[in-house]
Design a protein around this motif. Structure first.
Motif, PDB file in Angstrom:
ATOM      1  N   GLU A  31      10.002   1.201  -7.549  1.00  0.00           N
ATOM      2  CA  GLU A  31       9.755   2.646  -7.451  1.00  0.00           C
ATOM      3  C   GLU A  31      10.827   3.319  -6.600  1.00  0.00           C
ATOM      4  OE1 GLU A  31       5.094   3.343  -7.318  1.00  0.00           O
ATOM      5  OE2 GLU A  31       5.743   1.817  -5.917  1.00  0.00           O
ATOM      6  N   ILE A  82       2.861 -15.686  -5.819  1.00  0.00           N
ATOM      7  CA  ILE A  82       2.195 -16.394  -6.922  1.00  0.00           C
ATOM      8  C   ILE A  82       2.251 -17.915  -6.727  1.00  0.00           C
ATOM      9  CG2 ILE A  82       2.442 -14.592  -8.686  1.00  0.00           C
ATOM     10  CD1 ILE A  82       4.934 -16.095  -9.728  1.00  0.00           C
ATOM     11  N   VAL A  94       4.559  -9.792  -5.705  1.00  0.00           N
ATOM     12  CA  VAL A  94       3.266 -10.459  -5.512  1.00  0.00           C
ATOM     13  C   VAL A  94       3.539 -11.957  -5.330  1.00  0.00           C
ATOM     14  CG1 VAL A  94       1.053 -11.030  -6.603  1.00  0.00           C
ATOM     15  CG2 VAL A  94       1.989  -8.728  -6.817  1.00  0.00           C
ATOM     16  N   THR A 148       8.107  -3.950  -5.143  1.00  0.00           N
ATOM     17  CA  THR A 148       6.857  -4.628  -4.769  1.00  0.00           C
ATOM     18  C   THR A 148       6.794  -5.988  -5.444  1.00  0.00           C
ATOM     19  OG1 THR A 148       5.732  -2.518  -4.479  1.00  0.00           O
ATOM     20  CG2 THR A 148       4.340  -4.456  -4.698  1.00  0.00           C
ATOM     21  N   LYS A 199      -1.665 -15.074  -8.944  1.00  0.00           N
ATOM     22  CA  LYS A 199      -1.417 -14.499  -7.615  1.00  0.00           C
ATOM     23  C   LYS A 199      -2.116 -15.329  -6.535  1.00  0.00           C
ATOM     24  CE  LYS A 199      -5.245 -11.260  -7.963  1.00  0.00           C
ATOM     25  NZ  LYS A 199      -5.661  -9.883  -8.202  1.00  0.00           N
ATOM     26  N   GLY A 248       0.042  -6.336   1.694  1.00  0.00           N
ATOM     27  CA  GLY A 248      -1.378  -6.271   1.361  1.00  0.00           C
ATOM     28  C   GLY A 248      -1.933  -7.681   1.330  1.00  0.00           C
ATOM     29  N   THR A 249      -2.913  -7.907   0.469  1.00  0.00           N
ATOM     30  CA  THR A 249      -3.532  -9.237   0.384  1.00  0.00           C
ATOM     31  C   THR A 249      -2.587 -10.224  -0.305  1.00  0.00           C
ATOM     32  OG1 THR A 249      -5.671  -8.163   0.215  1.00  0.00           O
ATOM     33  CG2 THR A 249      -5.592 -10.489  -0.386  1.00  0.00           C
ATOM     34  N   THR A 250      -2.019  -9.787  -1.435  1.00  0.00           N
ATOM     35  CA  THR A 250      -1.116 -10.675  -2.180  1.00  0.00           C
ATOM     36  C   THR A 250       0.275 -10.068  -2.348  1.00  0.00           C
ATOM     37  OG1 THR A 250      -1.662  -9.747  -4.359  1.00  0.00           O
ATOM     38  CG2 THR A 250      -3.084 -11.535  -3.537  1.00  0.00           C
ATOM     39  N   SER A 251       0.411  -8.797  -2.002  1.00  0.00           N
ATOM     40  CA  SER A 251       1.660  -8.079  -2.318  1.00  0.00           C
ATOM     41  C   SER A 251       2.420  -7.641  -1.079  1.00  0.00           C
ATOM     42  CB  SER A 251       1.355  -6.846  -3.183  1.00  0.00           C
ATOM     43  OG  SER A 251       0.706  -5.856  -2.400  1.00  0.00           O
ATOM     44  N   GLY A 269       1.791 -19.172 -11.758  1.00  0.00           N
ATOM     45  CA  GLY A 269       1.971 -17.741 -12.017  1.00  0.00           C
ATOM     46  C   GLY A 269       0.785 -16.891 -11.605  1.00  0.00           C
ATOM     47  N   ALA A 329       6.699 -12.768  -7.693  1.00  0.00           N
ATOM     48  CA  ALA A 329       7.117 -12.060  -8.907  1.00  0.00           C
ATOM     49  C   ALA A 329       7.231 -10.571  -8.600  1.00  0.00           C
ATOM     50  CB  ALA A 329       6.106 -12.277 -10.027  1.00  0.00           C
ATOM     51  N   THR A 330       8.225  -9.923  -9.190  1.00  0.00           N
ATOM     52  CA  THR A 330       8.353  -8.461  -9.066  1.00  0.00           C
ATOM     53  C   THR A 330       7.247  -7.820  -9.892  1.00  0.00           C
ATOM     54  OG1 THR A 330      10.744  -8.812  -9.165  1.00  0.00           O
ATOM     55  CG2 THR A 330       9.974  -6.533  -9.292  1.00  0.00           C
ATOM     56  N   VAL A 331       6.466  -6.934  -9.275  1.00  0.00           N
ATOM     57  CA  VAL A 331       5.401  -6.257 -10.027  1.00  0.00           C
ATOM     58  C   VAL A 331       5.703  -4.770 -10.228  1.00  0.00           C
ATOM     59  CG1 VAL A 331       3.869  -5.664  -8.091  1.00  0.00           C
ATOM     60  CG2 VAL A 331       2.872  -6.220 -10.316  1.00  0.00           C
ATOM     61  N   ALA A 332       6.526  -4.175  -9.344  1.00  0.00           N
ATOM     62  CA  ALA A 332       6.851  -2.752  -9.494  1.00  0.00           C
ATOM     63  C   ALA A 332       8.161  -2.420  -8.783  1.00  0.00           C
ATOM     64  CB  ALA A 332       5.733  -1.888  -8.914  1.00  0.00           C
TER      65      ALA A 332
HETATM   66  C1  LIG Z   1       2.359 -10.210 -10.566  1.00  0.00           C
HETATM   67  C2  LIG Z   1       1.048 -10.609 -11.268  1.00  0.00           C
HETATM   68  C3  LIG Z   1       0.840 -12.117 -11.098  1.00  0.00           C
HETATM   69  C4  LIG Z   1      -0.081  -9.874 -10.532  1.00  0.00           C
HETATM   70  O1  LIG Z   1      -1.296 -10.331 -11.088  1.00  0.00           O
HETATM   71  P1  LIG Z   1      -2.501  -9.324 -11.335  1.00  0.00           P
HETATM   72  O2  LIG Z   1      -3.731 -10.124 -11.558  1.00  0.00           O
HETATM   73  O3  LIG Z   1      -2.073  -8.364 -12.378  1.00  0.00           O
HETATM   74  O4  LIG Z   1      -2.620  -8.633  -9.924  1.00  0.00           O
HETATM   75  P2  LIG Z   1      -3.307  -7.278  -9.416  1.00  0.00           P
HETATM   76  O5  LIG Z   1      -3.347  -6.191 -10.413  1.00  0.00           O
HETATM   77  O6  LIG Z   1      -4.610  -7.694  -8.810  1.00  0.00           O
HETATM   78  O7  LIG Z   1      -2.296  -6.849  -8.264  1.00  0.00           O
HETATM   79  C5  LIG Z   1      -1.888  -7.794  -7.265  1.00  0.00           C
HETATM   80  C6  LIG Z   1      -1.271  -7.020  -6.138  1.00  0.00           C
HETATM   81  O8  LIG Z   1      -0.154  -6.264  -6.620  1.00  0.00           O
HETATM   82  C7  LIG Z   1      -0.327  -4.885  -6.328  1.00  0.00           C
HETATM   83  N1  LIG Z   1       0.190  -4.102  -7.457  1.00  0.00           N
HETATM   84  C8  LIG Z   1      -0.093  -4.274  -8.757  1.00  0.00           C
HETATM   85  N2  LIG Z   1       0.552  -3.364  -9.501  1.00  0.00           N
HETATM   86  C9  LIG Z   1       1.266  -2.601  -8.627  1.00  0.00           C
HETATM   87  C10 LIG Z   1       2.131  -1.489  -8.766  1.00  0.00           C
HETATM   88  N3  LIG Z   1       2.414  -0.960  -9.969  1.00  0.00           N
HETATM   89  N4  LIG Z   1       2.673  -0.958  -7.656  1.00  0.00           N
HETATM   90  C11 LIG Z   1       2.417  -1.468  -6.435  1.00  0.00           C
HETATM   91  N5  LIG Z   1       1.583  -2.538  -6.235  1.00  0.00           N
HETATM   92  C12 LIG Z   1       1.015  -3.079  -7.315  1.00  0.00           C
HETATM   93  C13 LIG Z   1      -1.822  -4.706  -6.170  1.00  0.00           C
HETATM   94  O9  LIG Z   1      -2.137  -3.572  -5.402  1.00  0.00           O
HETATM   95  C14 LIG Z   1      -2.205  -6.005  -5.485  1.00  0.00           C
HETATM   96  O10 LIG Z   1      -1.857  -5.941  -4.115  1.00  0.00           O
HETATM   97  P3  LIG Z   1      -2.741  -6.586  -2.916  1.00  0.00           P
HETATM   98  O11 LIG Z   1      -3.288  -7.925  -3.372  1.00  0.00           O
HETATM   99  O12 LIG Z   1      -1.777  -6.755  -1.784  1.00  0.00           O
HETATM  100  O13 LIG Z   1      -3.831  -5.615  -2.638  1.00  0.00           O
HETATM  101  C15 LIG Z   1       1.055 -10.230 -12.785  1.00  0.00           C
HETATM  102  O14 LIG Z   1       0.916  -8.832 -12.909  1.00  0.00           O
HETATM  103  C16 LIG Z   1       2.329 -10.694 -13.466  1.00  0.00           C
HETATM  104  O15 LIG Z   1       2.524 -11.877 -13.710  1.00  0.00           O
HETATM  105  N6  LIG Z   1       3.211  -9.718 -13.795  1.00  0.00           N
HETATM  106  C17 LIG Z   1       4.524 -10.033 -14.376  1.00  0.00           C
HETATM  107  C18 LIG Z   1       5.520 -10.347 -13.270  1.00  0.00           C
HETATM  108  C19 LIG Z   1       6.913 -10.547 -13.815  1.00  0.00           C
HETATM  109  O16 LIG Z   1       7.110 -11.164 -14.852  1.00  0.00           O
HETATM  110  N7  LIG Z   1       7.877 -10.014 -13.079  1.00  0.00           N
HETATM  111  C20 LIG Z   1       9.251 -10.056 -13.488  1.00  0.00           C
HETATM  112  C21 LIG Z   1       9.592  -8.778 -14.133  1.00  0.00           C
HETATM  113  S1  LIG Z   1      11.192  -8.828 -14.835  1.00  0.00           S
END
Ligand SMILES: CC(C)(COP(=O)(O)OP(=O)(O)OC[C@H]1O[C@@H](n2cnc3c(N)ncnc32)[C@H](O)[C@@H]1OP(=O)(O)O)[C@@H](O)C(=O)NCCC(=O)NCCS
Length: 129
Positions: free
Chosen positions: A58, A115, A113, A111, A121, A82-85, A119, A53-56
């Protein structure tokens, strides 16, 4: 912007249609962004060996417009894991219908993640050797 050649591997190639234009006649920025997200998504799935999934997003920079009929190519390179990203640098380049050199139109860092099907991670697998 002095870069003269794409960085990374070709992940997606397409040609925008008139239906993708904004009121000014250029290709809508949201179309460009979505193509870059798809290209980075393909790269993320390959690296994570499964759903992501896209999380960020930038450092997006729109350098030049995309025009109807351009050959639009997206190149990706994994910059950091990273660990999950994973953070993927994404560059969109065009070749105009009228010819000329390849031109970088947009770049950004996406960025993702890894999953599970649910859904939640998950850890990235080790990279293929
Ligand atoms: C992606 C998702 C499963 C992550 O779950 P989470 O429990 O919030 O995860 P965390 O906050 O622990 O972050 C997970 C990883 O993402 C990274 N991350 C989170 N937010 C970030 C950001 N803004 N920028 C960069 N990296 C980021 C964390 O550093 C972590 O990396 P690592 O495991 O490699 O150290 C959840 O946030 C989600 O479902 N988001 C919606 C995704 C989505 O719908 N995307 C489509 C958009 S249109």
């Amino acid at each position: 912007m002095s870069q003269t050649a794409p960085e990374g591997k070709l992940a997606l190639q397409t040609v925008p249609f008139p239906a993708d234009t904004n009121g000014g006649g250029d290709i809508f920025g949201g179309w460009v962004l979505s193509q870059m997200d798809v290209a980075a998504g393909i790269t993320s799935i390959e690296r994570a060996q499964g759903r992501c999934a896209t999380v960020a997003i930038e450092a997006m920079r729109f350098h030049a417009p995309v025009l109807v009929g351009d050959l639009f190519s997206v190149y990706t390179s994994i910059k950091k894991t990273g660990t999950t990203s994973m953070t993927i640098h994404v560059e969109a380049w065009v070749k105009r219908q009228s010819g000329g050199e390849l031109l970088m139109v947009t770049e950004g860092d996406f960025t993702f993640v890894a999953i599970e099907a649910s859904g939640v991670k998950r850890e990235l697998p080790k990279p293929d050797s």
